[in-house]
Design an enzyme around this catalytic site. Structure first.
Site, short mmCIF file in Angstrom:
data_model
loop_
_atom_site.label_atom_id
_atom_site.label_comp_id
_atom_site.label_asym_id
_atom_site.label_seq_id
_atom_site.Cartn_x
_atom_site.Cartn_y
_atom_site.Cartn_z
N HIS A 1 0.85 -1.19 0.00
CA HIS A 1 0.00 0.00 0.00
C HIS A 1 0.88 1.25 0.00
CE1 HIS A 1 -3.93 -1.84 0.42
NE2 HIS A 1 -3.38 -2.72 1.25
N GLY B 1 3.33 5.10 4.21
CA GLY B 1 2.93 5.67 5.49
C GLY B 1 1.59 5.08 5.91
N ARG B 2 1.15 5.42 7.11
CA ARG B 2 -0.10 4.85 7.61
C ARG B 2 -1.28 5.33 6.77
NH1 ARG B 2 -3.43 8.38 9.57
NH2 ARG B 2 -2.78 10.28 10.67
N SER B 3 -2.38 4.60 6.86
CA SER B 3 -3.59 4.95 6.11
C SER B 3 -4.11 6.32 6.53
CB SER B 3 -4.66 3.89 6.36
OG SER B 3 -5.86 4.21 5.68
N GLY B 4 -4.40 7.17 5.55
CA GLY B 4 -4.96 8.49 5.81
C GLY B 4 -3.95 9.57 6.10
N ILE B 5 -2.66 9.27 6.00
CA ILE B 5 -1.64 10.28 6.33
C ILE B 5 -1.43 11.28 5.20
CG2 ILE B 5 0.43 9.11 5.47
CD1 ILE B 5 1.74 9.91 8.21
N GLY B 6 -1.88 10.93 3.98
CA GLY B 6 -1.77 11.89 2.88
C GLY B 6 -0.89 11.45 1.73
N LYS B 7 -0.69 10.16 1.56
CA LYS B 7 0.16 9.65 0.48
C LYS B 7 -0.39 10.04 -0.90
CE LYS B 7 -0.32 5.41 1.89
NZ LYS B 7 -1.11 5.63 3.12
N SER B 8 -1.68 9.80 -1.09
CA SER B 8 -2.29 10.10 -2.39
C SER B 8 -2.29 11.59 -2.69
CB SER B 8 -3.73 9.55 -2.44
OG SER B 8 -3.74 8.14 -2.33
N ASP C 1 -2.31 3.60 -4.16
CA ASP C 1 -3.01 2.74 -3.19
C ASP C 1 -2.45 1.33 -3.18
OD1 ASP C 1 -4.79 2.19 -1.14
OD2 ASP C 1 -6.29 1.42 -2.52
N GLU D 1 -7.74 7.54 -5.29
CA GLU D 1 -8.81 7.87 -4.36
C GLU D 1 -8.35 9.02 -3.48
OE1 GLU D 1 -10.99 6.36 -0.30
OE2 GLU D 1 -9.47 5.09 -1.24
N ARG E 1 18.84 14.94 10.92
CA ARG E 1 18.89 16.34 10.51
C ARG E 1 20.14 16.67 9.70
NH1 ARG E 1 17.18 20.13 15.51
NH2 ARG E 1 17.13 21.61 13.77
#
Length: 340
Positions: free
Chosen positions: A153, A168-175, A192, A217, A258
């Site tokens: 994913h 990254g986790r679901s809903g973090i803003g990858k798309s 996705d 999506e 850093r």
């Protein structure tokens, strides 16, 4: 992101699938020499076999589950035998459940041998390619069919020619990051659900599934068609995975790299891929940072590492100050450069 999934591999492909895709994908024309049910014959291995020893009678190590190729050597050997000897030699092949036999160089087989293959249910083909060229062409195709792959994913984008897998986790803003990159002129490979395939020892190729390829999506908006919306320039069908960007939620007190001197990597299907972890919070421009990640990767690829160069300058400055603050060293330099 869990990259430790067990690799998937096809167990077999049918000879019918093999024949159809050689014609459609590689434009390799095979002429059928007999009519048998190609769906019943399966190829289990990606390697090719030339059954010279098997024709001569040595079948102890006969790898019959592979595609059998008859080149000049095998064909001429059969043609120079007597009728009964020829049948006996060919029966050393037909008594095994070989997937198919392909005759190269437009060589011809005796009609009796074609009949034997038909009775055994073995598909026979002929090609005008030389043996060496034909094996070279189909080896890459079979490698694709039997290589290891897995579904992950994330979003796969070509950024300045660098294959970047955003995770990254679901809903973090990858798309959303991928969409912003596309709007800035970069190219989407998949969103996705990304299929990553290992080719050879160290090459990972990413592509999308047939169903959702080039669709995205966007939460709150729904499904969009990137190709229809942004045009053909905004997509590509596959790209090598060269760097992984992991989006992480910013946590006060958590340490992040850093300086860039710490080179992290992640294991995907047994191949180490550079990893960059980016903390995100409202207002942070991740898209521009993703572009910089790609450019920095290119600089490293061509031999320039900004972090190492910065570290070298610091070390040089420290050494210079140490010399200036050393009275004995200052005296030596004074007398060495005394021109009075």
């Amino acid at each position: 992101m869990d990259f430790k999934k067990k690799p998937i591999k096809k167990k077999s492909i049918t000879v019918a699938y093999f024949y159809e895709h050689l014609s459609s994908r590689l434009s390799i024309k095979l002429k059928k020499l007999n009519q048998v049910d190609e769906e019943k014959r399966k190829i289990y291995e990606r390697d090719i076999h030339r059954p010279g020893l098997a024709l001569a009678g040595f079948t102890n190590l006969f790898t019959y589950r592979r595609v059998q190729v008859f080149g000049n050597t095998e064909t001429w050997f059969l043609n120079h035998l007597g009728t009964e000897e020829r049948k006996q030699a060919f029966s050393n092949i037909t008594r095994y459940k070989v997937p198919c036999i392909i005759v190269t160089n437009n060589n011809k087989l005796d009609p009796e041998l074609v009949e034997m293959a038909t009775e055994a249910g073995i598909p026979l083909y002929r090609t005008s390619h030389t043996t060496t060229k034909f094996i070279y062409l189909i080896t890459d195709f079979l490698d694709d069919q039997f290589c290891h792959y897995q579904h992950y994913h994330g979003s796969m984008v070509d950024v300045y020619g660098v294959g970047m897998f955003i995770t990254g986790r679901s809903g973090i803003g990858k798309s959303e990051v991928a969409l912003d990159l596309i709007e800035r002129g970069h190219r989407l490979v998949a969103d996705d659900l990304v299929v990553i395939t290992r080719k050879g020892e160290s090459v990972l190729m990413a592509s999308g599934t047939e169903l959702v390829r080039h669709f995205m999506e966007i939460r709150g908006l729904g499904i969009i068609d990137v190709e229809a919306m942004f045009g053909i320039r905004a997509i590509r069908h596959q790209k090598r995975v060269e760097i992984v960007v992991e989006l992480l939620e910013f946590e006060p007190g958590k340490e992040f790299d850093r300086t860039g001197l710490e080179n992290k990597s992640v294991d995907i299907l047994g191949v180490e891929v550079p990893l960059v972890q980016l903390p995100i919070y409202p207002g942070k421009n991740i898209t521009v940072i993703a572009e910089v990640v790609a450019l920095n990767y290119l600089l490293k690829h061509y031999g320039y590492d900004a972090a190492e160069e910065f570290d070298r300058r610091i070390q040089q400055q420290i050494a210079t100050r140490a010399t200036v603050n050393n009275p004995a060293q200052r005296a030596v330099e004074y007398f060495e450069h005394d021109f009075e």
